[in-house]
Design a protein around this motif. Structure first.
Motif, PDB file in Angstrom:
ATOM      1  N   ALA A 117      33.480  52.152  39.641  1.00 29.12           N
ATOM      2  CA  ALA A 117      34.302  50.982  39.903  1.00 29.12           C
ATOM      3  C   ALA A 117      34.571  50.885  41.393  1.00 29.12           C
ATOM      4  O   ALA A 117      34.809  51.877  42.061  1.00 29.12           O
ATOM      5  CB  ALA A 117      35.608  51.097  39.129  1.00 29.12           C
ATOM      6  N   ARG A 118      34.446  49.694  41.942  1.00 30.30           N
ATOM      7  CA  ARG A 118      34.748  49.498  43.351  1.00 30.30           C
ATOM      8  C   ARG A 118      35.525  48.200  43.520  1.00 30.30           C
ATOM      9  O   ARG A 118      35.935  47.585  42.532  1.00 30.30           O
ATOM     10  CB  ARG A 118      33.487  49.466  44.188  1.00 30.30           C
ATOM     11  N   GLY A 119      35.691  47.806  44.764  1.00 31.24           N
ATOM     12  CA  GLY A 119      36.403  46.548  45.011  1.00 31.24           C
ATOM     13  C   GLY A 119      35.425  45.476  45.447  1.00 31.24           C
ATOM     14  O   GLY A 119      34.382  45.769  46.036  1.00 31.24           O
ATOM     15  N   PHE A 120      35.722  44.237  45.139  1.00 33.18           N
ATOM     16  CA  PHE A 120      34.900  43.118  45.595  1.00 33.18           C
ATOM     17  C   PHE A 120      35.809  42.210  46.411  1.00 33.18           C
ATOM     18  O   PHE A 120      36.926  41.910  45.991  1.00 33.18           O
ATOM     19  CB  PHE A 120      34.329  42.365  44.386  1.00 33.18           C
ATOM     20  N   PRO A 121      35.357  41.798  47.590  1.00 36.40           N
ATOM     21  CA  PRO A 121      36.260  41.020  48.451  1.00 36.40           C
ATOM     22  C   PRO A 121      36.549  39.626  47.890  1.00 36.40           C
ATOM     23  O   PRO A 121      35.754  39.067  47.143  1.00 36.40           O
ATOM     24  CB  PRO A 121      35.483  40.921  49.768  1.00 36.40           C
ATOM     25  N   ALA A 122      37.690  39.097  48.277  1.00 36.30           N
ATOM     26  CA  ALA A 122      38.052  37.736  47.893  1.00 36.30           C
ATOM     27  C   ALA A 122      37.892  36.824  49.100  1.00 36.30           C
ATOM     28  O   ALA A 122      37.960  37.273  50.247  1.00 36.30           O
ATOM     29  CB  ALA A 122      39.488  37.696  47.389  1.00 36.30           C
ATOM     30  N   ALA A 123      37.666  35.541  48.844  1.00 37.14           N
ATOM     31  CA  ALA A 123      37.436  34.596  49.936  1.00 37.14           C
ATOM     32  C   ALA A 123      38.720  34.330  50.712  1.00 37.14           C
ATOM     33  O   ALA A 123      38.681  34.018  51.902  1.00 37.14           O
ATOM     34  CB  ALA A 123      36.889  33.291  49.370  1.00 37.14           C
TER      35      ALA A 123
END
Lengths: 292, 235
Positions: A117-123
């Motif tokens: 599991a990792r993080g995904f950036p938000a706009a």
């Protein structure tokens, strides 16, 4: 009161994601009479491609658009290579094929990007907006998320209602044989429906990734919720998908907020069962016989 | 215009059509008669590409149409009006008609073509924005024929257009067909159970029995042959 408002707002944001998934499921179901169990996994896969692009220094928006376009290409390719040959075969075959595709895509994603599991950036910023003097659980990113899905729904409604292409797509879905006799190239329109559906799935994947723990499996539960939303909305109309998404999002947000997050999937399944027992055609569906 | 030679169709081991040959001319009506199960519907479905043919060929204006997809045959100007449920009930009357114009009519002329259909069938104009599911049987038949005409076809393939219609409406329909096929070269292949009314408008008739052509002659001679009428035509 603040808890209530926060739950309400997060339910709306979640619901929009489910609406986008439900819209994709509905497009495919209406065109080819198939429930695409790989809808979520296809969105997951293209979101991972966006993730790779981002980690190679590509900007957020180019990666975003690339993932949507890839979703459309993937959808069209799947329809042409895996779904088209199943025409006229038993109804179970496409079910097995799309479940198989789900497993393959998750396996391939796991072997390329790892099952972590990792993080995904938000706009946009994910910090809650300040309204009056309180900070609510609704961020700039949530505003973007809601707008993106509303734009998608409006665009699909406009396509179906006011364009010749949309008229052809409706005719092909309702009556493929008669449409072919009128010279409509039904096969191409089914490919287009799959492309649109999987682009919508990619949008859902991109929008929900920053809110989730981003792994090859992060869309599984969202697909369950999206499926609930699709059945609630009646599988036929984009507006139904939006309403179904909102009802599902709010329901599981309130269960999660007041009862416990562990019960959210069960709550969704209970909602699904309830709809199927009380109003199987969905909130917005007509009472015609379901093909699936 | 339409040239069919040795056409055979099989459904698995069942021989639905066996070496059927005939010709249909432009500006005329060729009727195909025969009992239930004689292969009439199969013949039309094979011509428009809905079922594959096993042997033989059909060509339209010199172009082979057997082996082509239904949409490709339609684009050549062959309009197949299928039996019974040809109306797309989920669309409005106007949408059904517009759908006919997409392939062979240029963008700027489509509205005019639909208006022409409304001129011919004024009842349809009154219900243009209603769902096609609200139409009566006769109106539905007008709609499917109107939609086929909106394709600007050169050959109509009509499968039992009189099915479920009253004798008066059937007579009107046959008169309309006659009128359409006199003049600008439109041809029609008319499949009918209702042999009497079909023979009254047709220029040429063939009779199918168990997938084979048993008689091909002028309608007046068929109607005069009492044995033939009793055996194959049921009147």
């Amino acid at each position: 009161m603040e808890l209530f408002v926060d739950i309400l707002l997060s339910g709306v944001a979640q619901g929009m994601v489910f609406a986008a998934i439900a819209l994709g499921l509905g497009l495919v179901s209406r065109a080819t009479g198939i429930v695409n169990f790989a809808q979520g996994a296809m969105g997951m896969f293209t979101t991972f491609i966006a993730f790779s692009l981002l980690s190679h220094g590509v900007g957020y928006w180019p990666a975003f658009v690339a993932a949507l376009a890839l979703g459309a290409v993937l959808g069209a390719a799947v329809e042409r290579t895996l779904i088209r040959p199943l025409q006229g075969k038993p109804a179970l075959n496409p079910v097995i094929v799309t479940i198989g595709l789900l497993i393959v895509l998750e396996g391939v994603a796991g072997s390329i990007w790892g099952n972590v599991a990792r993080g995904f950036p938000a706009a946009f910023s994910q910090r809650g907006l300040v309204i009056g003097r309180t900070r609510v659980a609704f961020s700039h990113f949530d505003v973007f998320l809601v707008c993106a899905v509303v734009v998608l729904v409006v665009a699909i409604v406009a396509l179906f209602r006011w364009t010749n292409l949309g008229l052809r797509m409706r005719a092909a879905a309702f009556s493929p044989e008669v449409s072919r006799l009128l010279g409509v190239r039904v096969g191409r329109l089914f490919t287009l429906a799959w492309a649109l559906a999987c682009a919508a799935g990619s949008l859902a994947g991109l929008l929900v990734a920053p809110l989730s723990s981003f792994s090859p499996y992060y869309m599984d539960l969202n697909l369950v919720y999206g499926f609930t939303a699709a059945v609630l909305g009646g599988l036929l109309s984009p507006v139904g998908a939006l309403a179904g998404g909102l009802v599902t999002g709010l329901s599981i947000a309130f269960v999660g907020g007041y009862v416990g997050p562990d019960l959210q999937p069960i709550a969704a399944l209970a909602l699904l069962l309830l709809v199927l027992m009380v109003r199987p055609q969905g909130l917005f569906g007509t009472s015609e016989v379901r093909r699936v | 215009m339409l040239h069919v030679e040795g056409l055979s169709v099989r459904y698995g081991p069942v021989r639905a059509l066996e070496s059927v040959s005939f010709e249909a001319r432009s500006a005329s009506i060729t009727t195909v008669l025969g009992a239930n199960g004689a292969g009439k519907t199969t013949l039309l479905r094979a011509l428009s590409g809905l079922v594959p043919s096993h042997q033989g060929t059909a060509s339209f204006d010199g172009q082979r149409i057997t082996g082509r997809a239904p949409e490709a045959v339609a684009r050549l100007g062959v309009s197949h009006v299928p039996e019974g449920r040809g109306v797309i009930a989920e669309l409005t009357v106007d949408e059904n008609l517009r759908l006919g114009t997409f392939v062979r009519v240029r963008r700027g002329e489509r509205r005019a073509v639909v208006d022409e259909i409304y001129e011919r069938f004024p009842q349809l104009r009154d219900k243009r924005h209603r769902s096609a599911s609200t139409l009566s049987g006769g109106e539905r038949q007008m709609l499917v024929i109107g939609r086929a005409l909106a394709c600007r076809p050169r050959l109509l393939l009509l499968d039992e257009p009189s099915l479920g219609l009253s004798p008066i409406v059937t007579a009107q329909l046959m008169a309309t067909l006659r009128e359409l096929t006199t003049g600008d070269g439109l041809g029609a292949v008319l499949v009918e159970q209702n042999a009497r009314s079909a023979l009254s408008v047709a220029d040429w008739a063939i009779v199918l029995n168990l997938g084979r052509v048993v008689v091909a002659d002028r309608p007046a001679r068929l109607a005069a042959d009492a044995d033939l009428r009793r055996h194959y035509l049921g009147f």
